[in-house]
Design an enzyme around this catalytic site. Structure first.
Site, PDB file in Angstrom:
ATOM      1  N   ASP A  55       0.826  -1.213   0.000  1.00 30.34           N
ATOM      2  CA  ASP A  55       0.000   0.000   0.000  1.00 30.34           C
ATOM      3  C   ASP A  55       0.857   1.259   0.000  1.00 30.34           C
ATOM      4  O   ASP A  55       0.414   2.303   0.441  1.00 30.34           O
ATOM      5  CB  ASP A  55      -0.964  -0.003   1.203  1.00 30.34           C
ATOM      6  CG  ASP A  55      -0.234  -0.081   2.533  1.00 30.34           C
ATOM      7  OD1 ASP A  55       1.011  -0.128   2.538  1.00 30.34           O
ATOM      8  OD2 ASP A  55      -0.917  -0.088   3.571  1.00 30.34           O
ATOM      9  N   CYS A 109      -1.737  10.759   2.674  1.00 29.27           N
ATOM     10  CA  CYS A 109      -2.482  11.336   3.798  1.00 29.27           C
ATOM     11  C   CYS A 109      -2.534  10.424   5.019  1.00 29.27           C
ATOM     12  O   CYS A 109      -3.244  10.702   5.962  1.00 29.27           O
ATOM     13  CB  CYS A 109      -3.894  11.706   3.345  1.00 29.27           C
ATOM     14  SG  CYS A 109      -4.943  10.294   3.013  1.00 29.27           S
TER      15      CYS A 109
END
Ligand SMILES: [Zn+2]
Length: 264
Positions: free
Chosen positions: A127, A186
């Site tokens: 990820d 983020c």
């Protein structure tokens, strides 16, 4: 035991495109999975259940409580344990004939360069943007098929890249390595639990097809096209988006030129 194995794989053997030779191809295959999180758990579970001979599995992370809703090979007793070690233990129970080489390390260039040439197919189940780009670049360099997936909030994407097919785009053709999407930067974000199961299973399905095509030339599987699959589970929309090679791709443009030269 041989009868048990034949029974286990009998529904694949009956399947148009796989048949007995495809089952044997899967049993002879070696798959490299990078990441043992929400994508890696279902991908490894279904590939081992499908009889893949060897899974080489990298992840340096440990199980924590926030993982349990999505990373379904793990339970509360696994918290604090290395993911690939706990994952390999779970797979030994469900699919004892698959050899799982669990490497509790985060990959880097040298680990990838050692592992990728040995694999039939590479699954990117990470990820992180930079690692995703690195895996793509090393798969292009070694001319190995890559199945890349991502999942965030309600949305998933899937891309198969076969660098041996000169017309196929690589991951960096579509996603510029220099331009990290804001969503990746983020930090913590929400993700729907079944979404990662859907995407990890799609990766397993693509890997199976790549292996059968590569090791069972008589298979009736159609030749691989290429598109970006976008899944949006909030609305239930699925899309296939056409993709094209970027002639200026920083990763594959020079490699493809080198490959094309002997033919011209
Ligand atoms: Zn490219």
């Amino acid at each position: 035991m041989a009868d048990q194995e034949a029974l286990r794989h009998s529904r694949h053997a009956l399947l148009d495109g796989i048949d007995d030779e495809g089952v044997a191809a899967l049993q002879a295959a070696r798959v490299l999975i990078i990441g043992a999180g929400g994508l890696g758990c279902p991908a490894a579970l279904y590939l081992s259940a499908s009889g893949i001979g060897q899974l080489h599995w990298f992840d340096g992370d440990q199980v924590d409580a926030t993982n349990l809703a999505r990373q379904t090979l793990f339970g509360p007793d696994d918290i604090g344990q290395l993911k690939v070690v706990a994952g390999a233990r779970a797979l030994r129970r469900t699919s004892p004939n698959t050899e799982v080489i669990a490497e509790p390390r985060f990959v880097d260039t040298s680990l990838l360069d050692a592992a990728i040439p040995l694999a039939d197919v590479v699954l990117d189940c990470t990820d992180q943007w930079s690692i995703r780009q690195l895996i793509n670049a090393r798969c292009v360099a070694h001319q190995k098929p890559l199945v890349s997936a991502a999942a965030i909030e309600w949305s998933g994407q899937l891309l198969s890249v076969d660098p041996r097919q000169s017309e196929q785009a690589c991951y960096a053709c579509l996603f510029d390595p220099q331009t990290e999407p804001a969503a990746h930067a983020c930090g913590a974000y929400g993700v729907l639990s079944p979404l990662v199961g859907v995407m990890g299973c799609l990766q397993a399905a693509e890997a199976i097809k790549l292996i059968v095509r590569g090791r069972h030339p008589g298979s009736s599987l159609p030749s691989a096209g290429q598109s970006l699959t976008l899944v949006e589970l909030k609305t239930g929309r699925w899309q296939q988006v056409s993709v094209a090679r970027n002639p200026q791709c920083p990763v594959c443009a020079s490699q493809r030129t080198n490959i094309a030269q002997p033919k011209s």
